[in-house]
Write a protein that holds these residues in place. Structure first.
Motif, PDB file in Angstrom:
ATOM      1  N   GLN A 113       0.825  -1.201   0.000  1.00  0.00           N
ATOM      2  CA  GLN A 113       0.000   0.000   0.000  1.00  0.00           C
ATOM      3  C   GLN A 113       0.866   1.260   0.000  1.00  0.00           C
ATOM      4  O   GLN A 113       1.884   1.334   0.700  1.00  0.00           O
ATOM      5  CB  GLN A 113      -0.915   0.020   1.228  1.00  0.00           C
ATOM      6  N   ASP A 114       0.450   2.265  -0.787  1.00  0.00           N
ATOM      7  CA  ASP A 114       1.100   3.579  -0.749  1.00  0.00           C
ATOM      8  C   ASP A 114       1.270   4.062   0.691  1.00  0.00           C
ATOM      9  O   ASP A 114       2.325   4.557   1.087  1.00  0.00           O
ATOM     10  CB  ASP A 114       0.235   4.631  -1.476  1.00  0.00           C
ATOM     11  N   GLU A 116       1.417   2.528   3.510  1.00  0.00           N
ATOM     12  CA  GLU A 116       2.371   1.832   4.381  1.00  0.00           C
ATOM     13  C   GLU A 116       3.792   2.316   4.135  1.00  0.00           C
ATOM     14  O   GLU A 116       4.562   2.526   5.075  1.00  0.00           O
ATOM     15  CB  GLU A 116       2.285   0.315   4.177  1.00  0.00           C
ATOM     16  N   HIS A 154      -0.405   0.043  -4.243  1.00  0.00           N
ATOM     17  CA  HIS A 154      -1.865   0.008  -4.292  1.00  0.00           C
ATOM     18  C   HIS A 154      -2.404   1.104  -3.378  1.00  0.00           C
ATOM     19  O   HIS A 154      -1.818   1.405  -2.338  1.00  0.00           O
ATOM     20  CB  HIS A 154      -2.372  -1.361  -3.854  1.00  0.00           C
ATOM     21  N   ASP A 155      -3.522   1.679  -3.789  1.00  0.00           N
ATOM     22  CA  ASP A 155      -4.141   2.772  -3.048  1.00  0.00           C
ATOM     23  C   ASP A 155      -5.544   2.346  -2.655  1.00  0.00           C
ATOM     24  O   ASP A 155      -6.489   2.467  -3.432  1.00  0.00           O
ATOM     25  CB  ASP A 155      -4.168   4.038  -3.902  1.00  0.00           C
ATOM     26  N   LEU A 168      -7.130  -1.882   1.909  1.00  0.00           N
ATOM     27  CA  LEU A 168      -6.551  -1.100   2.995  1.00  0.00           C
ATOM     28  C   LEU A 168      -7.457  -1.163   4.213  1.00  0.00           C
ATOM     29  O   LEU A 168      -8.655  -0.887   4.134  1.00  0.00           O
ATOM     30  CB  LEU A 168      -6.374   0.353   2.549  1.00  0.00           C
ATOM     31  N   GLY A 175      -0.827   1.595   7.080  1.00  0.00           N
ATOM     32  CA  GLY A 175      -1.032   1.085   5.732  1.00  0.00           C
ATOM     33  C   GLY A 175      -1.267  -0.403   5.639  1.00  0.00           C
ATOM     34  O   GLY A 175      -1.028  -1.002   4.586  1.00  0.00           O
ATOM     35  N   GLN A 177      -2.789  -3.837   4.835  1.00  0.00           N
ATOM     36  CA  GLN A 177      -3.779  -4.332   3.886  1.00  0.00           C
ATOM     37  C   GLN A 177      -4.079  -5.800   4.159  1.00  0.00           C
ATOM     38  O   GLN A 177      -3.226  -6.551   4.649  1.00  0.00           O
ATOM     39  CB  GLN A 177      -3.312  -4.143   2.441  1.00  0.00           C
TER      40      GLN A 177
END
Length: 266
Positions: A113-114, A116, A154-155, A168, A175, A177
Motif C-alpha cells: 500500500q502507498d 504503508e 496500491h491505493d 486497505l 497502511g 492491507q
C-alpha cells in the motif's frame, strides 16, 4: 479449480510464548499462556501463484526472542513452490515479521500500500512506540526494490489478479492491507494483523500494537464484510489455524494447512 479460483495455504515458520495480557489492549484477567504463531501464506492458482508476506530469518528470530520452527522457504518448497521462481509477493505491512528474508524472492515484484511506505518512511517513525516493530533494513531493501522497478503500489482496494484483491484496513499500522481470495469454498480473507488472533476480532478486543484503535475496530467489520463468513477469516498469528484446517498433505500437520478446504468439524 478454475483460472480465477485458488488454493490457499498457511505456512507456519515461528512461535512465541507469551501471556494472554500481552495480546489485548488493556490486558487480560487470565494468567494463561496465549502464544503466537508466525505464518507466511501461499495462494496457488492454475496459472499463477502468489506469496503473502515473507517472514523473518533465524538471525532476526534470535534478536527478537522468537523461535524459528521451520524456515519459510522449507514450507513453500513442501508445496512445490520454489522461492526463486515466485513472481508476486503481497506484503500486508512492513513489520519485521512480515517483511524480512530479503534474498528469498529474487525475481518477485512486491505489492504494498502507498500509505504503508509513506508511514514507515515518514514522521511517525520519529516515535519509538511506533518504530519498535519495524527493522530499518527491511524498509531500506524495499526502497532498493522500488528503484529496481520491483514494487507495485496500491491505493486502497485494488485487484492484484482475477480472484485476488487487496484492501486497505489500517489500524495495526497506517497502511496495513488484507488479502481477499476466491476459493472453491467462497471468499477467504487473509486478515494478517488486522486480527492477530480469533479472539481479537470475535471479541472486539484490539491487539496492543496499534497505530489507530478506531481503524483497528472498524477493520474488524470490514474484514467480516469481505469474507463469506467468520469461518472464512484467517487471523495472522493464531495457533488455532493449524487445528481448524486440514494439513496440506500427510506429514505437514501443525506446519502447512490448507485454508480453501472446509474447516475441520464443519
Amino acid at each position: 479449480m478454475s483460472e480465477s479460483t485458488y488454493e490457499i495455504y498457511a505456512v507456519k515458520y515461528a512461535h512465541h510464548d507469551r501471556p494472554a495480557r500481552d495480546n489485548f489492549l488493556g490486558g487480560d484477567p487470565h494468567e494463561t499462556n496465549m502464544p503466537l504463531d508466525y505464518f507466511v501464506w501461499a495462494i496457488v492458482g492454475q496459472e499463477r501463484s502468489f506469496v503473502v508476506d515473507t517472514g523473518f530469518d533465524a538471525e532476526m528470530g534470535a534478536k527478537r526472542g522468537r523461535q524459528i520452527t521451520q524456515p519459510p522457504a522449507a514450507g513453500l518448497k513442501a508445496l512445490g513452490l520454489e522461492p526463486e521462481a515466485v513472481e508476486d509477493v503481497i506484503v500486508t505491512h512492513m513489520h519485521y515479521d512480515h517483511a524480512g528474508n530479503h534474498a528469498l524472492f529474487p525475481q518477485a515484484r512486491y505489492h504494498l500500500q502507498d500509505r504503508e511506505m509513506a508511514y514507515c518512511t515518514g514522521r511517525c517513525m520519529c516515535h519509538q512506540a511506533l518504530t519498535h516493530a519495524y527493522e530499518p533494513a527491511d524498509v531500506s531493501v524495499m526502497i532498493h526494490r522500488l528503484f529496481e522497478g520491483r514494487v507495485r503500489f496500491h491505493d486502497g482496494a485494488s485487484q492484484v489478479a482475477p480472484g485476488i484483491s487487496v484492501h486497505l484496513v489500517g489500524g495495526h499500522t497506517n497502511g496495513l492491507q488484507v488479502v481477499r481470495v476466491r476459493t472453491r469454498r467462497g471468499w477467504v480473507v487473509l486478515a494478517s494483523d488486522a486480527s492477530h488472533l480469533y479472539a481479537n476480532i470475535e471479541q472486539q478486543r484490539p491487539f496492543p500494537v496499534v497505530y489507530n484503535v478506531g481503524d483497528m475496530l472498524e477493520g474488524y467489520q470490514k474484514v467480516r464484510e469481505l469474507a463469506d463468513s467468520e469461518a472464512h477469516v484467517i487471523p495472522g498469528h493464531d495457533p488455532a489455524v493449524l487445528s481448524r484446517f486440514p494439513a496440506a498433505r500427510p506429514g505437514l500437520e501443525d506446519w502447512v494447512v490448507r485454508l480453501d478446504a472446509d474447516p475441520i468439524g464443519g
